[in-house]
Design a protein around this motif. Structure first.
Motif, PDB file in Angstrom:
ATOM      1  N   VAL A  64      49.189  16.115  39.557  1.00 19.09           N
ATOM      2  CA  VAL A  64      48.329  17.506  39.743  1.00 19.09           C
ATOM      3  C   VAL A  64      48.976  18.412  38.636  1.00 19.09           C
ATOM      4  CG1 VAL A  64      48.318  19.358  41.245  1.00 19.09           C
ATOM      5  CG2 VAL A  64      48.104  17.322  42.199  1.00 19.09           C
ATOM      6  N   ARG A  65      50.214  18.129  38.457  1.00 18.40           N
ATOM      7  CA  ARG A  65      50.989  19.059  37.430  1.00 18.40           C
ATOM      8  C   ARG A  65      50.364  18.721  36.088  1.00 18.40           C
ATOM      9  NH1 ARG A  65      55.338  18.324  40.938  1.00 18.40           N
ATOM     10  NH2 ARG A  65      55.942  16.457  40.079  1.00 18.40           N
ATOM     11  N   ARG A  66      50.163  17.283  35.746  1.00 17.45           N
ATOM     12  CA  ARG A  66      49.512  16.819  34.701  1.00 17.45           C
ATOM     13  C   ARG A  66      48.343  17.444  34.311  1.00 17.45           C
ATOM     14  NH1 ARG A  66      47.025  12.407  32.179  1.00 17.45           N
ATOM     15  NH2 ARG A  66      46.816  11.303  34.103  1.00 17.45           N
ATOM     16  N   VAL A  67      47.466  17.661  35.093  1.00 20.97           N
ATOM     17  CA  VAL A  67      46.031  18.176  35.018  1.00 20.97           C
ATOM     18  C   VAL A  67      46.374  19.630  34.719  1.00 20.97           C
ATOM     19  CG1 VAL A  67      44.111  18.998  36.039  1.00 20.97           C
ATOM     20  CG2 VAL A  67      44.873  16.629  36.475  1.00 20.97           C
ATOM     21  N   HIS A  68      47.078  20.336  35.397  1.00 19.75           N
ATOM     22  CA  HIS A  68      47.290  21.768  35.126  1.00 19.75           C
ATOM     23  C   HIS A  68      47.852  21.974  33.889  1.00 19.75           C
ATOM     24  CE1 HIS A  68      46.298  24.163  38.940  1.00 19.75           C
ATOM     25  NE2 HIS A  68      46.479  23.173  39.419  1.00 19.75           N
ATOM     26  N   ALA A  69      48.931  21.170  33.367  1.00 20.52           N
ATOM     27  CA  ALA A  69      49.435  21.275  32.101  1.00 20.52           C
ATOM     28  C   ALA A  69      48.452  21.359  31.149  1.00 20.52           C
ATOM     29  CB  ALA A  69      50.486  20.533  31.780  1.00 20.52           C
ATOM     30  N   ALA A  90      36.234  17.653  45.265  1.00 20.17           N
ATOM     31  CA  ALA A  90      36.645  17.181  46.353  1.00 20.17           C
ATOM     32  C   ALA A  90      38.044  16.414  46.221  1.00 20.17           C
ATOM     33  CB  ALA A  90      35.685  16.465  47.140  1.00 20.17           C
ATOM     34  N   THR A  91      37.901  15.470  45.055  1.00 18.70           N
ATOM     35  CA  THR A  91      38.864  14.626  44.762  1.00 18.70           C
ATOM     36  C   THR A  91      40.125  15.509  44.095  1.00 18.70           C
ATOM     37  OG1 THR A  91      37.541  12.948  44.130  1.00 18.70           O
ATOM     38  CG2 THR A  91      39.623  12.722  43.338  1.00 18.70           C
ATOM     39  N   TRP A  92      39.739  16.580  43.489  1.00 20.02           N
ATOM     40  CA  TRP A  92      40.835  17.258  42.947  1.00 20.02           C
ATOM     41  C   TRP A  92      41.566  18.146  44.344  1.00 20.02           C
ATOM     42  CZ3 TRP A  92      44.414  18.196  39.934  1.00 20.02           C
ATOM     43  CH2 TRP A  92      45.339  19.289  39.774  1.00 20.02           C
ATOM     44  N   THR A  93      40.599  18.746  45.229  1.00 18.80           N
ATOM     45  CA  THR A  93      41.137  19.504  46.121  1.00 18.80           C
ATOM     46  C   THR A  93      41.941  18.758  47.021  1.00 18.80           C
ATOM     47  OG1 THR A  93      39.046  21.089  46.040  1.00 18.80           O
ATOM     48  CG2 THR A  93      40.466  20.769  48.121  1.00 18.80           C
ATOM     49  N   GLU A  94      41.396  17.312  47.270  1.00 19.15           N
ATOM     50  CA  GLU A  94      42.190  16.421  48.155  1.00 19.15           C
ATOM     51  C   GLU A  94      43.666  16.181  47.622  1.00 19.15           C
ATOM     52  OE1 GLU A  94      43.750  13.883  50.772  1.00 19.15           O
ATOM     53  OE2 GLU A  94      42.057  15.312  51.138  1.00 19.15           O
ATOM     54  N   PHE A  95      43.607  15.900  46.106  1.00 20.95           N
ATOM     55  CA  PHE A  95      44.708  15.400  45.724  1.00 20.95           C
ATOM     56  C   PHE A  95      45.902  16.586  45.597  1.00 20.95           C
ATOM     57  CE2 PHE A  95      45.856  11.462  44.137  1.00 20.95           C
ATOM     58  CZ  PHE A  95      44.891  10.547  44.543  1.00 20.95           C
ATOM     59  N   CYS A  96      45.384  17.565  45.516  1.00 19.13           N
ATOM     60  CA  CYS A  96      46.267  18.885  45.520  1.00 19.13           C
ATOM     61  C   CYS A  96      47.022  19.012  46.737  1.00 19.13           C
ATOM     62  CB  CYS A  96      45.555  20.307  45.079  1.00 19.13           C
ATOM     63  SG  CYS A  96      45.250  20.448  43.428  1.00 19.13           S
ATOM     64  N   ALA A  97      46.136  18.867  48.021  1.00 23.16           N
ATOM     65  CA  ALA A  97      46.524  19.006  49.336  1.00 23.16           C
ATOM     66  C   ALA A  97      47.592  17.639  49.497  1.00 23.16           C
ATOM     67  CB  ALA A  97      45.426  19.079  50.190  1.00 23.16           C
ATOM     68  N   GLU A 126      55.246  13.584  47.382  1.00 25.42           N
ATOM     69  CA  GLU A 126      55.873  14.058  45.876  1.00 25.42           C
ATOM     70  C   GLU A 126      55.303  13.003  44.952  1.00 25.42           C
ATOM     71  OE1 GLU A 126      57.658  15.543  43.090  1.00 25.42           O
ATOM     72  OE2 GLU A 126      57.638  16.451  45.133  1.00 25.42           O
ATOM     73  N   GLU A 127      55.148  11.928  45.355  1.00 26.51           N
ATOM     74  CA  GLU A 127      54.609  10.923  44.128  1.00 26.51           C
ATOM     75  C   GLU A 127      53.199  11.506  43.605  1.00 26.51           C
ATOM     76  OE1 GLU A 127      53.187   8.688  48.000  1.00 26.51           O
ATOM     77  OE2 GLU A 127      54.826  10.006  47.485  1.00 26.51           O
ATOM     78  N   LEU A 128      52.590  12.142  44.194  1.00 31.53           N
ATOM     79  CA  LEU A 128      51.129  12.274  43.502  1.00 31.53           C
ATOM     80  C   LEU A 128      51.401  13.794  42.933  1.00 31.53           C
ATOM     81  CD1 LEU A 128      48.951  11.936  46.720  1.00 31.53           C
ATOM     82  CD2 LEU A 128      49.125  10.452  44.763  1.00 31.53           C
ATOM     83  N   GLY A 129      52.479  14.719  43.141  1.00 30.95           N
ATOM     84  CA  GLY A 129      52.909  15.848  42.286  1.00 30.95           C
ATOM     85  C   GLY A 129      52.571  15.699  40.863  1.00 30.95           C
TER      86      GLY A 129
END
Length: 192
Positions: A117-122, A98-105, A111-114
């Motif tokens: 999210v990009r770091r987790v994907h990387a 839920a936290t991950w889904t919320e942060f992606c949304a 922009e400051e949260l992007g």
């Protein structure tokens, strides 16, 4: 890390999972942590700063657990199995999803949260890529498609499964693991 600070971050992560970035309040975190709003503000100047740091703290904790789970395995496939086990047997799986889904949304609106999210994907892609490279070099994997496409497919599958868990669709931890391992066998060309 200071115990009180970690307590606040853990509570903030729970609030994020339950209420979302935009609706979560300092009062919610204070209640969840058993501390006053003043105590929260001693550590974090603003609500946004607290929630951004709670997300970063959750990410670091998750990545550390992923890396630790797969570090000592004998082979690439075993590393992948252990990684999937760590991913799906998390006692806080629903909260994490839920936290991950919320942060992606939220990152799509803020922009400051992007960057988080990009770091987790990387990090996830790097970990999967290491395993795939090891498996191909060792002859355990013979992917029927380009390795980067296989890695991208598995990364996207995690996001989809996380969303399914977060939404309450009925995807269990066991089924999540089965879907990940079954799909990986195919896209990685795992040899028996």
């Amino acid at each position: 890390m200071d115990e009180q600070r970690e307590r606040i971050l853990r509570a903030a992560a729970e609030v994020l999972a339950e209420r979302g970035f935009d609706a979560g309040r300092l009062r919610d975190v204070a209640t969840a942590s058993g501390l006053s709003i003043g105590s929260l503000q001693h550590y974090f100047e603003t609500r946004d700063a607290l929630f951004r740091e709670a997300f970063a703290w959750s990410i670091d904790d998750l990545i550390d657990r992923w890396r630790a789970a797969a570090v000592d395995a004998a082979g690439a496939w075993r590393r992948f199995e252990l990684l999937v086990g760590a991913l799906t047997s998390d006692p806080a799986l629903v909260r994490r999803c839920a936290t991950w889904t919320e942060f992606c949304a939220s990152a799509s609106r803020r922009e400051e949260l992007g960057e988080g999210v990009r770091r987790v994907h990387a990090e996830w892609r790097a970990l999967i890529s290491e395993i795939v490279e090891q498996g191909v070099r060792g002859g355990e994997f013979d992917p029927p498609l380009a390795a980067d496409l296989a890695v991208g497919s598995l990364t996207a599958l995690v996001d989809g499964c996380d969303m399914a868990v977060a939404s309450g669709s009925g995807l269990t931890a066991e089924r999540y693991a089965e879907v990940m391992l079954g799909t990986a066998r195919v896209v990685l060309g795992v040899r028996a």
